[in-house]
Structure formats: structure tokens, C-alpha cells
Design a protein around this motif. Structure first.
Motif, PDB file in Angstrom:
ATOM      1  N   VAL A  51      46.012  46.359  39.462  1.00  0.00           N
ATOM      2  CA  VAL A  51      45.361  46.675  40.424  1.00  0.00           C
ATOM      3  C   VAL A  51      46.544  46.678  41.773  1.00  0.00           C
ATOM      4  O   VAL A  51      46.954  45.566  41.948  1.00  0.00           O
ATOM      5  N   PRO A  52      46.757  47.886  42.055  1.00  0.00           N
ATOM      6  CA  PRO A  52      48.027  48.137  42.910  1.00  0.00           C
ATOM      7  C   PRO A  52      48.021  47.109  44.112  1.00  0.00           C
ATOM      8  O   PRO A  52      47.038  46.811  44.820  1.00  0.00           O
ATOM      9  N   ARG A  53      49.315  46.726  44.425  1.00  0.00           N
ATOM     10  CA  ARG A  53      49.722  45.896  45.506  1.00  0.00           C
ATOM     11  C   ARG A  53      48.904  44.325  45.696  1.00  0.00           C
ATOM     12  O   ARG A  53      48.523  44.044  46.878  1.00  0.00           O
ATOM     13  N   THR A  54      48.278  43.958  44.580  1.00  0.00           N
ATOM     14  CA  THR A  54      47.632  42.847  44.626  1.00  0.00           C
ATOM     15  C   THR A  54      48.336  41.612  43.705  1.00  0.00           C
ATOM     16  O   THR A  54      48.839  42.070  42.659  1.00  0.00           O
ATOM     17  N   VAL A  55      48.457  40.412  44.063  1.00  0.00           N
ATOM     18  CA  VAL A  55      49.070  39.704  43.162  1.00  0.00           C
ATOM     19  C   VAL A  55      48.220  39.562  41.956  1.00  0.00           C
ATOM     20  O   VAL A  55      48.954  39.383  40.831  1.00  0.00           O
ATOM     21  N   GLY A 118      42.729  49.669  45.665  1.00  0.00           N
ATOM     22  CA  GLY A 118      41.527  49.331  44.869  1.00  0.00           C
ATOM     23  C   GLY A 118      41.313  49.955  43.535  1.00  0.00           C
ATOM     24  O   GLY A 118      40.332  49.698  43.259  1.00  0.00           O
ATOM     25  N   SER A 119      42.056  50.964  43.125  1.00  0.00           N
ATOM     26  CA  SER A 119      42.266  51.604  41.857  1.00  0.00           C
ATOM     27  C   SER A 119      42.419  50.443  40.850  1.00  0.00           C
ATOM     28  O   SER A 119      43.326  49.483  41.235  1.00  0.00           O
ATOM     29  N   VAL A 120      42.209  50.701  39.618  1.00  0.00           N
ATOM     30  CA  VAL A 120      42.664  49.908  38.416  1.00  0.00           C
ATOM     31  C   VAL A 120      43.149  50.669  37.606  1.00  0.00           C
ATOM     32  O   VAL A 120      42.352  51.725  36.938  1.00  0.00           O
TER      33      VAL A 120
END
Length: 195
Positions: A51-55, A118-120
Motif C-alpha cells: 500500500v503506497p506510502r503507508t508504514v 490507497g492502491s494495493v
């Protein structure tokens, strides 16, 4: 009494082939078992993708390649994974795991950095593109006849895949493709020498 060189060579080839089949078979088994379990859970495991730019999305670098959205996605990744993974092992079986890790890391970081919010991102295609990048450039970096021939065979059979590193069809992670490809090139540079 020592075995003749031909017998030793045949035994080594058989042992090497068994290792290759076992390694690829185990990995593919993990893909398919994960797909079945994920289907039984209604796709709940997809949350472990990138998940882009999430820890929490960083864990997808490790888990994302084992997850696939549907049967078509899994089947589409199975054949090139087996073919290109086997070709990586043909060059030097010792490099299969490091090249896979370079590819996973490159694919994962590019998807995490460049993906839409928000993409996976899931699937083994980033690793496949890593194998492609490795095989295409291994001949250039090692300058051995065998590696150059393997690079030429890869280009002839699979070179068209390179188009997948450009933005295109919706739902396809070109970011993972590009990152995996670059990871494979870096692996080719790191592992210049082959047996």
C-alpha cells in the motif's frame, strides 16, 4: 574406485535439476496455496500487499508477491515465473535467491513510492521482471559466452515483456514491473561471475 568424470557430471546435473525443480515447485506451491487460502478468506490477505506510502504497506514487499487477485492473474504469472526463474538457475543456481530478493525489493519500493494513494499492489510480476532484467543484462556484465547466449535467448523469447515497465493498462502495476526490472539489473551487476 573413483567414478569416471562422465558419471560425476551426470550425477551433478541430476542433483542440480532436482534442486531447481524443488525450489521452483515449492515457490509455486506457496503461490497456489496462498491463493486458495485467500479465496477461502474472501481476499482478506490482500491487505498484506504493498500500500503506497503507508508504514503497514511496507510489509507487502515481502508478502505481496505471494498474493494474486484472481485465477487469471495467478496463471499469467505462473509460466513466466517458472521459465525465467529456471533460466536464472541455469546461469547459476546460487544466484536464484539473491536475484529474487533484489527483484522483490526493487518492485516493492517502486510500487510503494510511485503507486497511487490507497492502491494495493500484489502479484509476482515484479519478481518476474526482475528475472528478466537480470537475464538480459547478465551477459553484458559477465562477458562470458554462456551468459551472453542466455541473454540472447531471453531477449528472443521474453524480450517483449519489457513493454510492461511503461505505464499502460489500468490495474497493472507498472511501478512494480519497473522496480523489479531495475532490481534485476542491479543483481546482474552485483553477480557478474557465474559458474
Amino acid at each position: 574406485m573413483a567414478k569416471p568424470p562422465v558419471a560425476r557430471t551426470a550425477r551433478n546435473v541430476t542433483k542440480s535439476l532436482k534442486t531447481q525443480v524443488s525450489t521452483l515447485g515449492t515457490t509455486m506451491g506457496a503461490f497456489w496455496i496462498t491463493f486458495v487460502v485467500n479465496g477461502m478468506l474472501g481476499g482478506a490477505l490482500n491487505q498484506f500487499g504493498i500500500v503506497p506510502r503507508t508504514v503497514s504497506g511496507l510489509r507487502g514487499i515481502l508478502f505481496g508477491p505471494f498474493l494474486h487477485g484472481n485465477l487469471q492473474h495467478l496463471v499469467a504469472n505462473t509460466i513466466p515465473f517458472l521459465a525465467l526463474g529456471w533460466m536464472v538457475m541455469l546461469r547459476d543456481a546460487r544466484h536464484f535467491l539473491p536475484v529474487t530478493l533484489f527483484s522483490m525489493l526493487g518492485a516493492g519500493l517502486f510500487a510503494w513510492t510511485l503507486g497511487a494513494p490507497g492502491s494495493v499492489h500484489i502479484g509476482a510480476s515484479g519478481v518476474i521482471f526482475g528475472y528478466l532484467g537480470f537475464l538480459l543484462l547478465a551477459g553484458v556484465y559477465s562477458r562470458s559466452v554462456a551468459s551472453i547466449l542466455l541473454s540472447l535467448v531471453t531477449a528472443a523469447l521474453w524480450g517483449g515483456l519489457v513493454l510492461g515497465i511503461a505505464p499502460g493498462q489500468a490495474g497493472i502495476s507498472w511501478q512494480a514491473h519497473l522496480g523489479g526490472f531495475i532490481g534485476g539489473i542491479l543483481a546482474a551487476r552485483a553477480f557478474r561471475k557465474a559458474r
